[in-house]
Design a protein around this motif. Sequence first.
Motif, short mmCIF file in Angstrom:
data_model
loop_
_atom_site.label_atom_id
_atom_site.label_comp_id
_atom_site.label_asym_id
_atom_site.label_seq_id
_atom_site.Cartn_x
_atom_site.Cartn_y
_atom_site.Cartn_z
N SER A 1 65.88 114.80 -35.65
CA SER A 1 65.44 114.54 -37.02
C SER A 1 66.19 115.46 -37.96
CB SER A 1 63.93 114.78 -37.15
OG SER A 1 63.55 114.82 -38.51
N ALA A 2 66.58 114.95 -39.13
CA ALA A 2 67.25 115.78 -40.13
C ALA A 2 66.25 116.56 -40.97
CB ALA A 2 68.11 114.90 -41.03
N ASP B 1 62.84 117.68 -39.63
CA ASP B 1 61.81 118.43 -38.91
C ASP B 1 62.29 118.65 -37.49
OD1 ASP B 1 59.43 119.59 -38.08
OD2 ASP B 1 58.17 118.01 -38.92
N GLU B 2 61.82 119.71 -36.84
CA GLU B 2 62.23 119.92 -35.45
C GLU B 2 61.45 119.03 -34.50
OE1 GLU B 2 61.52 123.85 -33.86
OE2 GLU B 2 59.80 124.17 -35.16
N LEU B 3 60.46 118.30 -35.01
CA LEU B 3 59.69 117.37 -34.21
C LEU B 3 59.61 116.02 -34.93
CD1 LEU B 3 56.71 119.65 -33.19
CD2 LEU B 3 58.19 118.46 -31.57
N PHE B 4 59.49 114.97 -34.15
CA PHE B 4 59.24 113.65 -34.73
C PHE B 4 58.46 112.82 -33.70
CE2 PHE B 4 63.38 113.51 -32.66
CZ PHE B 4 63.35 112.34 -31.93
N ALA B 5 58.03 111.66 -34.12
CA ALA B 5 57.28 110.77 -33.23
C ALA B 5 57.98 109.43 -33.12
CB ALA B 5 55.86 110.57 -33.75
N MET B 6 57.99 108.91 -31.89
CA MET B 6 58.46 107.56 -31.62
C MET B 6 57.25 106.67 -31.35
SD MET B 6 61.76 108.38 -29.19
CE MET B 6 60.94 109.65 -28.21
N ALA B 7 57.34 105.41 -31.74
CA ALA B 7 56.25 104.48 -31.47
C ALA B 7 56.17 104.19 -29.98
CB ALA B 7 56.48 103.18 -32.25
N GLY B 8 54.94 104.15 -29.48
CA GLY B 8 54.72 103.82 -28.08
C GLY B 8 53.52 102.92 -27.90
N PRO C 1 65.04 103.74 -30.45
CA PRO C 1 63.58 103.80 -30.49
C PRO C 1 63.07 103.61 -31.91
CG PRO C 1 64.52 105.99 -30.17
CD PRO C 1 65.65 105.02 -30.07
N VAL C 2 61.85 103.13 -32.03
CA VAL C 2 61.20 103.07 -33.35
C VAL C 2 60.79 104.50 -33.70
CG1 VAL C 2 59.25 102.20 -34.67
CG2 VAL C 2 60.43 100.69 -33.05
N ILE C 3 61.62 105.14 -34.52
CA ILE C 3 61.38 106.52 -34.94
C ILE C 3 60.57 106.47 -36.24
CG2 ILE C 3 62.46 108.69 -35.65
CD1 ILE C 3 64.95 107.65 -34.04
N LEU C 4 59.39 107.00 -36.18
CA LEU C 4 58.47 106.88 -37.30
C LEU C 4 58.65 108.01 -38.31
CD1 LEU C 4 55.37 106.04 -35.12
CD2 LEU C 4 56.58 104.42 -36.59
N LYS C 5 58.73 107.65 -39.57
CA LYS C 5 58.64 108.67 -40.61
C LYS C 5 57.22 109.23 -40.59
CE LYS C 5 61.98 106.32 -43.60
NZ LYS C 5 62.20 105.66 -44.92
N LYS C 6 57.04 110.43 -41.11
CA LYS C 6 55.70 111.05 -41.10
C LYS C 6 54.66 110.12 -41.71
CE LYS C 6 56.59 116.04 -41.08
NZ LYS C 6 56.37 117.32 -41.81
N GLY C 7 55.03 109.49 -42.80
CA GLY C 7 54.08 108.62 -43.48
C GLY C 7 53.76 107.35 -42.73
N ASP C 8 54.57 107.02 -41.72
CA ASP C 8 54.35 105.80 -40.94
C ASP C 8 53.57 106.05 -39.65
OD1 ASP C 8 55.72 104.20 -42.75
OD2 ASP C 8 57.65 104.54 -41.78
N PRO D 1 65.54 98.00 -38.27
CA PRO D 1 66.31 99.23 -38.01
C PRO D 1 65.77 100.39 -38.83
CG PRO D 1 67.78 97.37 -38.42
CD PRO D 1 66.39 96.93 -38.80
N TYR D 2 65.31 101.43 -38.18
CA TYR D 2 64.63 102.52 -38.89
C TYR D 2 65.59 103.41 -39.66
CZ TYR D 2 59.70 102.13 -38.48
OH TYR D 2 58.41 101.72 -38.69
N SER D 3 65.13 103.82 -40.85
CA SER D 3 65.97 104.60 -41.75
C SER D 3 65.55 106.07 -41.81
CB SER D 3 65.91 104.01 -43.16
OG SER D 3 64.57 103.99 -43.64
N ALA D 4 64.73 106.52 -40.84
CA ALA D 4 64.37 107.92 -40.79
C ALA D 4 65.64 108.76 -40.73
CB ALA D 4 63.48 108.19 -39.57
N ALA D 5 65.66 109.88 -41.44
CA ALA D 5 66.87 110.70 -41.51
C ALA D 5 67.09 111.41 -40.17
CB ALA D 5 66.74 111.72 -42.65
N MET D 6 68.15 111.01 -39.46
CA MET D 6 68.47 111.59 -38.16
C MET D 6 69.91 112.12 -38.18
SD MET D 6 65.56 110.84 -36.71
CE MET D 6 65.80 111.21 -34.96
N VAL D 7 70.18 113.06 -37.31
CA VAL D 7 71.54 113.55 -37.13
C VAL D 7 71.87 113.52 -35.64
CG1 VAL D 7 71.63 114.99 -39.19
CG2 VAL D 7 70.67 115.94 -37.10
#
Length: 207
Positions: A124-125, A127-134, A173-180, A197-203
């Motif tokens: 994640s660009a 946060d050091e943590l993020f969530a994927m949909a499962g 993966p479906v990478i969820l923004k915090k708000g999602d 296609p998810y637009s969460a900021a990733m690097v």
Amino acid sequence: MCYYTAQNVPLAKVEKRFQAKADQPESFLQSDFIVGFEYLNIPVILDTSPAIISTNHHWGLIPSWSKDIDFRKNTLNARIETMDEKASFKNVTSNRCLVIASSFYEWHWNDEKGKSKDKYQIHSAEDELFAMAGIYDTWKNLQTNESYHSFSIVTTVANKQMEYIHNHKKRMPVILKKGDEAAWLDTTNSLQDFAFPYSAAMVGFRV
């Protein structure tokens, strides 16, 4: 697809980030490289208990009707476009969870057959943590009467960044923004609300 992740953040930080407490802190997994085909217990947050980080869900969903545990090698990922059609997943599309990660890995193919590949680690660009949909299910071993909890990571079509990195399958993966995150756990929301296609900021870094 997504078969390799990492979750190397200490439990205290994970609990603070997700405002949840681990059910079994001694079983909480930290690792720089998690291999899906080892079927480890990766920390997840279930829709039924968003204030609890579950530490006993294995990666690789075993449907409740499965005859044996070997089914899990086929269910590390669930395609969001066809989940409600596949026998493995269609009965549990409303069993939703957040799969906690600090990064995941994919390979860029340098030739048509993938004989030469570059490995990328994606973070994640923000946060050091993020969530994927499962999605998750529970299977009972009829011989031992023990329950086995498991999950799949939900995938979708790659965004532009992941099209380049994962240029063979062009999935992510479906990478969820915090708000999602809460929206995914709210099972009144349609799967189609997340099938893009998810637009969460990733690097991504070649490693």
